[in-house]
Design an enzyme around this catalytic site. Structure first.
Site, PDB file in Angstrom:
ATOM      1  N   ASP A  14       1.179  -0.653   0.145  1.00  0.00           N
ATOM      2  CA  ASP A  14      -0.504   0.299  -0.008  1.00  0.00           C
ATOM      3  C   ASP A  14       1.260   1.074   0.024  1.00  0.00           C
ATOM      4  OD1 ASP A  14      -2.128  -1.857   0.188  1.00  0.00           O
ATOM      5  OD2 ASP A  14      -3.035  -1.060   1.944  1.00  0.00           O
ATOM      6  N   LYS A 127      -6.731  -4.833  -3.248  1.00  0.00           N
ATOM      7  CA  LYS A 127      -7.941  -5.032  -1.857  1.00  0.00           C
ATOM      8  C   LYS A 127      -9.081  -4.290  -1.705  1.00  0.00           C
ATOM      9  CE  LYS A 127      -4.141  -4.667   1.333  1.00  0.00           C
ATOM     10  NZ  LYS A 127      -4.637  -2.733   1.776  1.00  0.00           N
ATOM     11  N   CYS A 172      -2.511  -2.800   7.375  1.00  0.00           N
ATOM     12  CA  CYS A 172      -1.989  -3.677   6.350  1.00  0.00           C
ATOM     13  C   CYS A 172      -0.525  -3.919   6.216  1.00  0.00           C
ATOM     14  CB  CYS A 172      -2.002  -2.986   5.181  1.00  0.00           C
ATOM     15  SG  CYS A 172      -3.686  -2.323   5.129  1.00  0.00           S
TER      16      CYS A 172
END
Ligand SMILES: [Zn+2]
Length: 227
Positions: A14, A127, A172
């Site tokens: 990310d 995602k 994450c």
């Protein structure tokens, strides 16, 4: 350390504009992301260097991208009377923390940081696309059952070791590391190439120790770049 690159993958979690403070790159200015993590963009340089080494030595490079529809259930804005940092109960997930709107599919904020060399990635996993379900981990969405496909990809290439860096340490990256360990991957976290939200306060320190206690190797990118 000695790495068998054929059975190793770098997972870049990310590294997107919405998770990064304002920056200028190639003459373009990007505003502060809606969920900016202090020093978020600083992970690009070390992760690019590691990714180059993985590509040269035939390891796999995977990048994940938080990729939400508008009005995603993790956004405080869709829950009347709630604000960022509050918790709600979602069907599949207990205690979903609420975030500002971020990483909306196709938006500038959802793009990778301009300084991340995404051309080195073999695979991009998106995602968080289910409007009702958040997804922190690169492996499973937050119901802990819906796969992103990453485990299947890694197993198809007989990959048994993963190296993690990116954003954010306490969400994450942490959930990716814990799933990787649960799935029995040998797991390393680059402590110099992660940055955290640290909300609630102290969560970065807490997750760093939780990952280590659970079996993740805590290393720096220089530990592998010197080899
Ligand atoms: Zn998100």
């Amino acid at each position: 350390m000695i790495i068998d690159y054929q059975s190793a993958a770098l997972i870049i979690v990310d590294v997107q504009n919405d998770f990064c403070p304002a920056y200028t790159s190639g003459g373009k200015s990007r505003p502060t992301g809606s969920l900016a993590v202090a020093g978020g963009g600083d992970v690009c340089v070390p992760l690019n260097a590691v990714a180059e080494q993985f590509v040269e030595r035939n390891g796999k490079v995977i990048a994940t991208q938080d990729w939400h529809p508008k009005r995603h259930a993790s956004f405080a804005s869709v829950h009347p009377g709630k604000k960022v940092g509050d918790f709600v109960e979602l069907d599949a997930v207990q205690s979903q923390i609420l975030w500002p709107d971020h990483c909306i599919q196709g938006s500038e904020g959802a793009r990778f940081h301009d300084d991340l060399n995404i051309d080195l990635a073999n695979l991009i996993i998106r995602k968080g696309s289910n409007p009702l379900l958040d997804s922190y981990s690169a492996f499973f969405e937050n119901d802990r059952q819906t796969t992103t496909g990453l485990d299947g990809y890694l197993k198809a290439f007989s990959i048994s070791t993963v190296f993690l860096g990116g954003l954010a340490t306490d969400y994450c990256v942490f959930y990716t590391a814990m799933d990787a360990l649960r799935l029995r991957y040998t797991t390393y976290v680059f402590t110099d190439a992660v940055r955290g939200v640290d909300y609630p306060k102290g969560s970065v320190e807490q997750v760093l120790s939780a990952m280590e206690v659970t079996g993740a190797g805590m290393i720096t990118t220089s530990d592998i770049l010197q080899n």
